[in-house]
Design an enzyme around this catalytic site. Sequence first.
Site, short mmCIF file in Angstrom:
data_model
loop_
_atom_site.label_atom_id
_atom_site.label_comp_id
_atom_site.label_asym_id
_atom_site.label_seq_id
_atom_site.Cartn_x
_atom_site.Cartn_y
_atom_site.Cartn_z
N HIS A 84 0.70 8.93 -0.52
CA HIS A 84 -0.22 8.38 0.46
C HIS A 84 -0.62 9.43 1.48
O HIS A 84 -1.79 9.68 1.71
CB HIS A 84 0.42 7.18 1.16
N HIS B 8 -4.80 1.63 -3.80
CA HIS B 8 -4.85 3.09 -3.79
C HIS B 8 -4.78 3.65 -5.21
O HIS B 8 -5.46 4.62 -5.53
CB HIS B 8 -3.71 3.67 -2.96
#
Length: 271
Positions: free
Chosen positions: A147, A209
Amino acid sequence: MKTGILLVAFGSSRQLAHLSLRQFDDKVRARFPGLPARWAFTSGVIRERLADAGKKTDSVAKALQKMWFEKYGQVAVQPLHTVPGAEYSSVLADADQFRSGPQAFEAVTVGGPLMTGPADASRVADAVFASLPEGREAHDAVVLMGHGTWHAGDSAYDALLMEVQRRDPLVFVATMEGRLTIGDVRDRLTAAQVNKAFLVPLLSVPGRHVQTDMAGDGPKSWRSILTKAGLEVECVMRGMAEYGEFADIWLDRLAVALDELEGPAVPPEPA
Ligand code: CO
């Protein structure tokens, strides 16, 4: 004393991500039999979306409050974060609210993220190499997608990158929001004349994501960026919470959090 476990994830409204969490939940129950474990999601947006779909979920504070009303004496909280970033800090802050004041537990502990710093890089790298994509050949690159954060915790990704590169120069770590970018990795892959790259989530679950930012069709997805650079790209669509080796690290963090409670973590008497 009644002891409980609170597992914390960002949350996702996607089915694939839920299956990932379910698998992790099974592992928690197998490792700590009899200890009640429940979930909290940190994302308010996701919780609202789930509520619209008829699924009630709790924030960390709400889940802890419920456990207090249910007369738990101590709670071990285990977030499924990769690094100690802003989200992890907010879980720490939420737990802190239940250490004093009218709704204080005897003890609340919070297990660590997957990796906090250089000391964890070796074990996480072991997990990376134990779960390399099937079909990866020695001349193929593997790019782990983390991330990333503006937070100091971002340096844990640098430590992991150094460790995986030391073991295999074709294994990379990059992040969406941190210092290590996919653009840099792309340039290194093209300079090294690599033909094929596997994209692997360094994220607990394959949520938005993974599905959009990593594997999506849009021009900014990592798949698109590497494809445009002439590479053949294959995406791994599972989250780390499903892989034995990664899940075991979080389970060990939870074991530490349970050890740090004041009383022994005994399962409650059946009602
Ligand atoms: Co994000």
